[in-house]
Design a protein around this motif. Structure first.
Motif, mmCIF file in Angstrom:
data_model
loop_
_atom_site.group_PDB
_atom_site.id
_atom_site.type_symbol
_atom_site.label_atom_id
_atom_site.label_comp_id
_atom_site.label_asym_id
_atom_site.label_seq_id
_atom_site.Cartn_x
_atom_site.Cartn_y
_atom_site.Cartn_z
ATOM 1 N N TYR A 3 -2.785 4.857 -13.809
ATOM 2 C CA TYR A 3 -3.614 6.018 -14.066
ATOM 3 C C TYR A 3 -3.099 6.751 -15.305
ATOM 4 O O TYR A 3 -2.007 6.461 -15.829
ATOM 5 C CB TYR A 3 -3.596 6.960 -12.852
ATOM 6 N N TYR A 4 -3.868 7.723 -15.728
ATOM 7 C CA TYR A 4 -3.507 8.575 -16.863
ATOM 8 C C TYR A 4 -2.055 9.044 -16.752
ATOM 9 O O TYR A 4 -1.291 8.985 -17.717
ATOM 10 C CB TYR A 4 -4.490 9.751 -16.891
ATOM 11 N N GLU A 5 -1.668 9.480 -15.573
ATOM 12 C CA GLU A 5 -0.320 10.023 -15.369
ATOM 13 C C GLU A 5 0.769 8.976 -15.565
ATOM 14 O O GLU A 5 1.927 9.325 -15.829
ATOM 15 C CB GLU A 5 -0.208 10.626 -13.955
ATOM 16 N N PRO A 110 -5.483 15.606 -21.430
ATOM 17 C CA PRO A 110 -6.433 15.657 -20.321
ATOM 18 C C PRO A 110 -7.795 16.110 -20.827
ATOM 19 O O PRO A 110 -7.896 16.910 -21.754
ATOM 20 C CB PRO A 110 -5.822 16.675 -19.360
ATOM 21 N N SER A 111 -8.844 15.587 -20.214
ATOM 22 C CA SER A 111 -10.204 16.007 -20.560
ATOM 23 C C SER A 111 -10.451 17.412 -20.015
ATOM 24 O O SER A 111 -10.129 17.692 -18.866
ATOM 25 C CB SER A 111 -11.221 15.031 -19.974
ATOM 26 N N GLY A 116 -11.311 14.648 -14.080
ATOM 27 C CA GLY A 116 -10.828 13.426 -13.464
ATOM 28 C C GLY A 116 -10.421 12.364 -14.468
ATOM 29 O O GLY A 116 -10.066 11.251 -14.081
ATOM 30 N N PHE A 117 -10.434 12.721 -15.775
ATOM 31 C CA PHE A 117 -10.125 11.757 -16.832
ATOM 32 C C PHE A 117 -9.247 12.376 -17.906
ATOM 33 O O PHE A 117 -9.099 13.588 -17.993
ATOM 34 C CB PHE A 117 -11.420 11.243 -17.483
ATOM 35 N N GLY A 118 -8.698 11.505 -18.729
ATOM 36 C CA GLY A 118 -7.944 11.942 -19.890
ATOM 37 C C GLY A 118 -8.020 10.891 -20.971
ATOM 38 O O GLY A 118 -8.469 9.761 -20.735
ATOM 39 N N ARG A 145 -7.722 9.831 -14.055
ATOM 40 C CA ARG A 145 -6.520 10.488 -13.541
ATOM 41 C C ARG A 145 -6.319 10.067 -12.092
ATOM 42 O O ARG A 145 -7.254 9.637 -11.415
ATOM 43 C CB ARG A 145 -6.674 11.999 -13.654
ATOM 44 N N ARG A 146 -5.087 10.169 -11.630
ATOM 45 C CA ARG A 146 -4.769 9.799 -10.256
ATOM 46 C C ARG A 146 -5.531 10.722 -9.302
ATOM 47 O O ARG A 146 -5.511 11.941 -9.471
ATOM 48 C CB ARG A 146 -3.264 9.903 -10.020
#
Length: 154
Positions: A3-5, A110-111, A116-118, A145-146
């Motif tokens: 995920y993004y993280e 981050p968006s 929920g996205f980046g 994102r997670r």
């Protein structure tokens, strides 16, 4: 899943390798970049490349294939590209060259419109068997994102 993280600045990924044959170079170029220095070994000898050279698009496509077979295949929503910057091919790729790719995470954002996205910035570097750069680019990808998990009180 990645995920993004998980795609933190400085994180690096490595791919497997692939050795290009003359037949592969000619077949790709015949279909997608039919210029004599990519398709005709004899004509290529008198070109700026002084011999048969893979199309830069072939090197790029092969890099994508290597990356999608690496750990990055597990990016949560796939490798959704948003654009490419500074794509370059500093030297020709030749038959017999063995290419592999390294991917470095350059940054994240981050968006603000879709929480929920980046966006993750990456540098892809394709290296040959001598560790010479065959291709390099910077790209941004859209990454989920997670998911937030909540536990209900007992």
């Amino acid at each position: 899943m990645l995920y993004y993280e998980d795609l933190t600045t400085g994180r690096r990924f490595q791919t497997a390798s692939h050795t290009l044959s003359e037949d592969e170079i000619i077949a790709f170029a015949s279909q997608f970049d039919p210029q004599p220095f990519h398709t005709d070994p004899q004509a290529a000898k008198t070109s700026v490349f002084d011999g048969l050279a893979a199309s830069g698009w072939h090197t790029s496509s092969l890099t994508m294939r290597l990356i999608t077979a690496s750990e990055l295949k597990d990016v949560a929503n796939g490798l959704i590209g948003m654009g490419i910057r500074d794509m370059r091919w500093p030297r020709p790729t030749r038959a017999g060259d063995t290419l592999r790719a390294e991917v470095e995470v350059l940054g994240q954002k981050p968006s603000t419109s879709q929480p929920g996205f980046g966006v993750v910035q990456l540098r892809w570097t394709t290296l040959n068997q001598h560790d010479d750069i065959a291709m390099q680019l910077e790209t941004s990808i859209w990454v989920a994102r997670r998911p937030v998990t909540t536990t209900e009180p007992a």
